[in-house]
Design an enzyme around this catalytic site. Structure first.
Site, short mmCIF file in Angstrom:
data_model
loop_
_atom_site.label_atom_id
_atom_site.label_comp_id
_atom_site.label_asym_id
_atom_site.label_seq_id
_atom_site.Cartn_x
_atom_site.Cartn_y
_atom_site.Cartn_z
N ARG A 175 0.82 -1.22 0.00
CA ARG A 175 0.00 0.00 0.00
C ARG A 175 0.85 1.27 0.00
NH1 ARG A 175 -4.71 -2.35 0.27
NH2 ARG A 175 -5.05 -4.17 1.60
N TYR A 235 -5.08 -7.74 -11.04
CA TYR A 235 -4.58 -7.24 -12.31
C TYR A 235 -5.63 -6.62 -13.23
CZ TYR A 235 -0.19 -9.21 -10.90
OH TYR A 235 0.97 -9.46 -10.22
N PHE A 256 4.57 -19.53 -16.73
CA PHE A 256 5.82 -18.78 -16.78
C PHE A 256 5.93 -17.87 -15.57
CE2 PHE A 256 2.63 -16.62 -19.41
CZ PHE A 256 2.67 -15.32 -18.92
#
Length: 411
Positions: A90, A123, A411
């Site tokens: 944060r 995301y 990956f």
């Protein structure tokens, strides 16, 4: 003390990776895996955030080419090894690293950024949309039977050395990449990634094994890599087959490989953790329910250059549509884009001032990009808005693919 973000130096890699392990719970990778990641890391594409001498944030990108509908390989940055120390949450560390990474991706001329998410909720705010799913299977081979095509009887399945068979397996993989969107073409060094097999990570299973499927001409048409986990109880053997990879070029080889895995002595369960959602095995088994299919998100796609990305793939039908794209994090993508495709391989995407037909976020455009998630399904969830009646269905048909997109390895 102010935090400093800088490109990774090679001699900083150990401290950088140590902080990544801390961010993911503090369990150290085994030496073999650690050295594999060291060899694959591209320092010039890696960022570290430092608080004095302490690394408190990490992020990196791999240089990939990812298959898209139509078979083209589009340059993509494989965003990876992202972590922030628990002591520095944060404080804008993640946002700063993502800002720098995506700016660098744009400067490199890569239309896409892709990632697999440890926490998918993170995301979306950076414009990544879920574009592929992976299917897991746990098949009870005592009650599930296979129905294979007659051609499978002409396939020879042969055990081979994992390392010595690598060239044949890679040839099969390379041919499959252009057939299914979402698969990364193997860059140098990545051919070793699927062979990583540290004993510490086997969970009691055998070392990695490999079989190849050879057609009547003797050519390798498929392969399966797997482990066997012996288990016993008072009633006898309860062994399991753990499928790591199964790739094949034709239905006969596909069926022959699954038949082999179903028939391994002293095993009664076949597990596969990462399969396409339209895997042919669903049509070979006698009972899908007892195969226990389950889904989870896999590849997340972010369009960094909307025009180049949309022009880089082909479309399943002719389309002429104006998209109103919202992109707060990469504002150069925002605004109206006219996509024109003939359905036969030619596509162009350009800026326009024409009225928009559809409105959506770059995140949802990323979800639809590989053809596995339809614009109509996103619209049903309120994620895509139809501004001109009749345009949604036509655009959705054009974006949709013939096969489900699939990320073949992590990956």
């Amino acid at each position: 003390m102010a935090l400093e973000m800088r490109v990774l130096k090679r001699d900083e890699w150990d401290a950088w990776f140590d902080q990544l392990e801390l961010a993911f719970g503090g369990v150290s990778e085994v030496a073999q895996v650690r050295e594999l990641y060291r060899s694959l890391t591209e320092p010039e594409r890696s960022l570290g955030v430092w608080d004095g001498e302490d690394c408190v944030g990490s992020a990196s990108a791999f240089t990939f080419r990812v298959s898209v509908p139509g078979g083209a390989l589009v340059p993509a940055a494989g965003v990876t090894m992202v972590g922030v120390s628990p002591t520095h949450r944060r404080r804008g560390v993640l946002s700063s690293m993502m800002r720098r990474l995506l700016d660098d991706v744009r400067a490199a001329g890569e239309p896409l950024a892709v990632l697999t998410a440890s926490d998918p909720a993170i995301y979306g705010r950076f414009g990544f949309g879920t574009a592929t799913y992976a299917m897991a299977l746990e098949i009870d081979t005592t009650r599930v039977r296979l129905s294979v095509p007659p051609e499978a009887d002409g396939v020879r399945v042969r055990r081979v050395d994992v390392d010595k068979s690598l060239a044949d397996c890679e040839r099969v993989y390379a041919e499959l990449v252009t057939r299914r969107p979402g698969m990364p073409a193997r860059q140098p060094g990545w051919e070793r990634y699927p062979l990583s097999d540290p004993p510490e990570d086997r969970g009691g299973a055998s070392p990695l094994r490999c079989v190849v499927a050879e057609g009547p001409d003797g050519e390798v048409a498929g392969y399966a890599r797997y482990r066997v986990k012996p288990e016993w109880d008072h009633s006898g053997s309860q062994g399991k087959v753990e499928v790591v990879d199964l790739d094949a070029l034709d239905p006969a080889a596909t069926a022959a490989l699954w038949r082999y895995l179903f028939g391994i002595d002293l095993t009664w369960t076949v597990r596969a953790a990462r399969r396409p959602v339209d895997d042919p095995v669903l049509h070979l088994v006698s009972d899908v329910r007892r195969s226990k299919p389950s889904l989870r998100d896999s590849l997340h796609v972010r369009l960094v250059d909307v025009a180049a990305a949309l022009a880089g793939r082909t479309y399943g039908a002719a389309v002429d549509v104006v998209l109103e794209v919202e992109d707060a994090f990469c504002p150069w993508n925002g605004g109206r884009w006219r996509l024109v495709a003939d359905g036969a391989g030619s596509a162009a995407c350009t800026r326009t001032e024409e009225p928009a037909d559809l409105a959506l976020s770059v995140r949802d455009l990323g979800s639809a990009y590989l053809g596995g998630i339809t614009l109509t399904s996103l619209a049903a969830a309120g994620r895509v808005r139809e501004l001109r009646p009749g345009t949604l269905a036509r655009a959705s048909r054009a974006f949709a693919g013939d096969v489900a997109p699939w990320l073949s390895h992590g990956f």
